[in-house]
Design a protein around this motif. Structure first.
Motif, PDB file in Angstrom:
ATOM      1  N   CYS A  13       0.859  -1.179   0.000  1.00  0.00           N
ATOM      2  CA  CYS A  13       0.000   0.000   0.000  1.00  0.00           C
ATOM      3  C   CYS A  13       0.899   1.234   0.000  1.00  0.00           C
ATOM      4  CB  CYS A  13      -0.920  -0.002   1.226  1.00  0.00           C
ATOM      5  SG  CYS A  13      -2.034   1.429   1.281  1.00  0.00           S
ATOM      6  N   ILE A  14       0.822   2.005  -1.063  1.00  0.00           N
ATOM      7  CA  ILE A  14       1.689   3.174  -1.222  1.00  0.00           C
ATOM      8  C   ILE A  14       1.157   4.374  -0.437  1.00  0.00           C
ATOM      9  CG2 ILE A  14       2.739   4.740  -2.896  1.00  0.00           C
ATOM     10  CD1 ILE A  14       3.663   1.796  -3.000  1.00  0.00           C
ATOM     11  N   ASP A  57       5.960  -1.225  -9.912  1.00  0.00           N
ATOM     12  CA  ASP A  57       5.240  -1.677 -11.108  1.00  0.00           C
ATOM     13  C   ASP A  57       3.813  -2.078 -10.705  1.00  0.00           C
ATOM     14  OD1 ASP A  57       4.810  -2.326 -13.705  1.00  0.00           O
ATOM     15  OD2 ASP A  57       6.273  -3.965 -13.803  1.00  0.00           O
ATOM     16  N   ASP A  58       2.974  -2.274 -11.709  1.00  0.00           N
ATOM     17  CA  ASP A  58       1.594  -2.760 -11.491  1.00  0.00           C
ATOM     18  C   ASP A  58       0.819  -1.884 -10.496  1.00  0.00           C
ATOM     19  OD1 ASP A  58       2.233  -4.787 -13.213  1.00  0.00           O
ATOM     20  OD2 ASP A  58       2.610  -6.269 -11.646  1.00  0.00           O
ATOM     21  N   PHE A  59       0.833  -0.570 -10.726  1.00  0.00           N
ATOM     22  CA  PHE A  59       0.066   0.324  -9.850  1.00  0.00           C
ATOM     23  C   PHE A  59      -1.429   0.000  -9.960  1.00  0.00           C
ATOM     24  CE2 PHE A  59       4.002   2.629 -10.096  1.00  0.00           C
ATOM     25  CZ  PHE A  59       4.074   3.335  -8.902  1.00  0.00           C
ATOM     26  N   ARG A  60      -2.105   0.075  -8.814  1.00  0.00           N
ATOM     27  CA  ARG A  60      -3.542  -0.224  -8.779  1.00  0.00           C
ATOM     28  C   ARG A  60      -4.208   0.613  -7.695  1.00  0.00           C
ATOM     29  NH1 ARG A  60      -6.909  -3.749  -5.889  1.00  0.00           N
ATOM     30  NH2 ARG A  60      -5.141  -4.535  -4.664  1.00  0.00           N
ATOM     31  N   GLY A  63     -10.439   1.975  -4.073  1.00  0.00           N
ATOM     32  CA  GLY A  63     -11.022   2.894  -3.098  1.00  0.00           C
ATOM     33  C   GLY A  63     -10.087   4.057  -2.861  1.00  0.00           C
ATOM     34  N   ASP A  64      -9.679   4.274  -1.605  1.00  0.00           N
ATOM     35  CA  ASP A  64      -8.754   5.365  -1.299  1.00  0.00           C
ATOM     36  C   ASP A  64      -7.320   4.868  -1.167  1.00  0.00           C
ATOM     37  OD1 ASP A  64      -8.978   4.004   1.133  1.00  0.00           O
ATOM     38  OD2 ASP A  64      -8.613   5.834   2.288  1.00  0.00           O
ATOM     39  N   LYS A  65      -7.075   3.609  -1.536  1.00  0.00           N
ATOM     40  CA  LYS A  65      -5.729   3.047  -1.394  1.00  0.00           C
ATOM     41  C   LYS A  65      -5.061   2.868  -2.750  1.00  0.00           C
ATOM     42  CE  LYS A  65      -6.917   0.534   2.843  1.00  0.00           C
ATOM     43  NZ  LYS A  65      -6.174   1.456   3.713  1.00  0.00           N
ATOM     44  N   VAL A  66      -3.750   3.148  -2.782  1.00  0.00           N
ATOM     45  CA  VAL A  66      -2.950   2.945  -3.983  1.00  0.00           C
ATOM     46  C   VAL A  66      -1.965   1.816  -3.704  1.00  0.00           C
ATOM     47  CG1 VAL A  66      -1.345   3.961  -5.633  1.00  0.00           C
ATOM     48  CG2 VAL A  66      -3.130   5.381  -4.586  1.00  0.00           C
ATOM     49  N   PHE A  67      -1.961   0.804  -4.585  1.00  0.00           N
ATOM     50  CA  PHE A  67      -1.082  -0.345  -4.413  1.00  0.00           C
ATOM     51  C   PHE A  67      -0.080  -0.424  -5.574  1.00  0.00           C
ATOM     52  CE2 PHE A  67      -5.025  -1.480  -2.268  1.00  0.00           C
ATOM     53  CZ  PHE A  67      -4.573  -1.989  -1.045  1.00  0.00           C
ATOM     54  N   ALA A  68       1.066  -1.066  -5.301  1.00  0.00           N
ATOM     55  CA  ALA A  68       2.059  -1.307  -6.349  1.00  0.00           C
ATOM     56  C   ALA A  68       2.935  -2.484  -5.918  1.00  0.00           C
ATOM     57  CB  ALA A  68       2.911  -0.067  -6.600  1.00  0.00           C
ATOM     58  N   LYS A  69       3.636  -3.074  -6.908  1.00  0.00           N
ATOM     59  CA  LYS A  69       4.518  -4.207  -6.609  1.00  0.00           C
ATOM     60  C   LYS A  69       5.979  -3.782  -6.814  1.00  0.00           C
ATOM     61  CE  LYS A  69       1.134  -7.754  -7.844  1.00  0.00           C
ATOM     62  NZ  LYS A  69       0.831  -8.915  -8.723  1.00  0.00           N
TER      63      LYS A  69
END
Length: 321
Positions: A13-14, A57-60, A63-69
């Motif tokens: 979670c970024i 990579d793979d930003f997603r 809701g109010d959360k930003v995820f990446a790998k």
């Protein structure tokens, strides 16, 4: 996997909309993800001096959360160790660093409980580091404007504000609360009422569960009494023996309508003891007496044993097939 990098299939979670340790927050809705993707690099613990250790990579957005790998730089002196720490579950957090603030707002309707500073409504970060504890102080302290000039928290109060966005958000809130613009006290009261109702949700649920249990108990008692009344009626109508009544009361304990249908189709029964008692009025009468009084047919139908006894006495040589 290349010898120089390793992509790890684990989402971090970024950022999200929560209030940080400095009392302000950065809205995900204003996160300029395309700007970040231009150079999605990061360090370890925001230590730029040791060089880039990860790219993202793979930003997603969910809701109010930003995820990446993370893609770990194995050429970095600590690269393999960091990859091992991630896969081993020892390094689980990411933190945005060198935040570039494009727009901010001091509007009260954007503040959350515990928020004491303005809300950053449009922004991006120049790096995203792997850290041991999310919300790292060093990361959150670094705020910059678009010209790379460092900002203090007090600067945000006079920073460029998207007034149209604030107006629209305020209008949405007022519409949801069914209030008119300009009555701030009414807004506060309405929000406090909503908070009060939320706080009492558990109490309401407890009361609802109690009422539900009470209703089920009442329904059970009603069904039980209905079955008992049907059984009593069946016994009074000479349709049920005590033994049969006990069995039917158990079998139809939760099906009074089925029990009623069954009892309605059952004929009344005359018990043997009652037959014997009623037959006493014919004591001493002969076959001919009953024939003459036109009671012979009644005796034949209701008291077959008595009828056979009188018939055999009248016709001793008569054999029945």
């Amino acid at each position: 996997m290349s010898d120089t990098f390793k992509k790890i299939d684990k989402e971090f979670c970024i950022t999200d909309d929560s209030v940080n340790v400095y009392g302000y927050r950065c809205l995900t809705a204003g996160f300029q993800i395309d700007e970040v993707k231009k150079n999605p690099i990061g360090f370890h613990m925001h230590n730029r001096d040791k060089g880039v250790v990860v790219r993202w990579d793979d930003f997603r957005i969910d809701g109010d959360k930003v995820f990446a790998k993370p893609v770990v730089n194995l050429s970095h002196p600590e690269g393999q160790s960091i990859a091992d720490q991630i896969e081993g579950g020892f390094l689980n957090a990411a933190s945005v660093g060198k935040i570039v603030v494009l727009e901010a707002s001091d509007a009260k309707n954007l503040r959350l409980p515990g928020q004491t500073k303005p809300t950053v409504t449009k922004w991006f970060s120049r790096e995203i580091s792997l850290v041991d504890i999310p919300g790292n102080y060093n990361a959150l302290a670094n705020l910059y404007d678009k010209d790379n000039n460092e900002l203090n928290l007090s600067d945000l109060k006079n920073f460029t504000i998207n007034n149209m966005s604030n107006t629209l958000e305020a209008a949405v809130i007022l519409a949801a609360l069914n209030l008119k613009d300009g009555d701030e006290s009414a807004v506060v009261t309405a929000i406090n009422n909503l908070v009060d109702k939320a706080d009492k949700a558990d109490e309401y649920k407890k009361d609802l569960d109690a009422k539900d249990t009470e209703l089920k108990d009442l329904k059970s008692e009603t069904v039980k009494k209905e079955v008992q009344d049907l059984i009593a009626g069946g016994k009074a109508g000479k349709k049920l023996t005590n033994e049969l009544a006990t069995k039917l009361e158990k079998d139809y304990a939760e099906n009074p309508s089925g029990l009623k249908d069954l009892i309605d189709t059952m004929p009344a029964q005359v018990l043997i003891t009652e037959q014997e008692k009623d037959a006493e009025k014919y004591e001493g009468k002969t076959f001919d007496d009953l024939y003459a009084s036109e009671e012979l047919e009644t005796v034949r139908k209701q008291y077959p044993d008595l009828y056979e006894k009188l018939r055999d006495a009248k016709y001793p040589n008569l054999k029945q097939d």
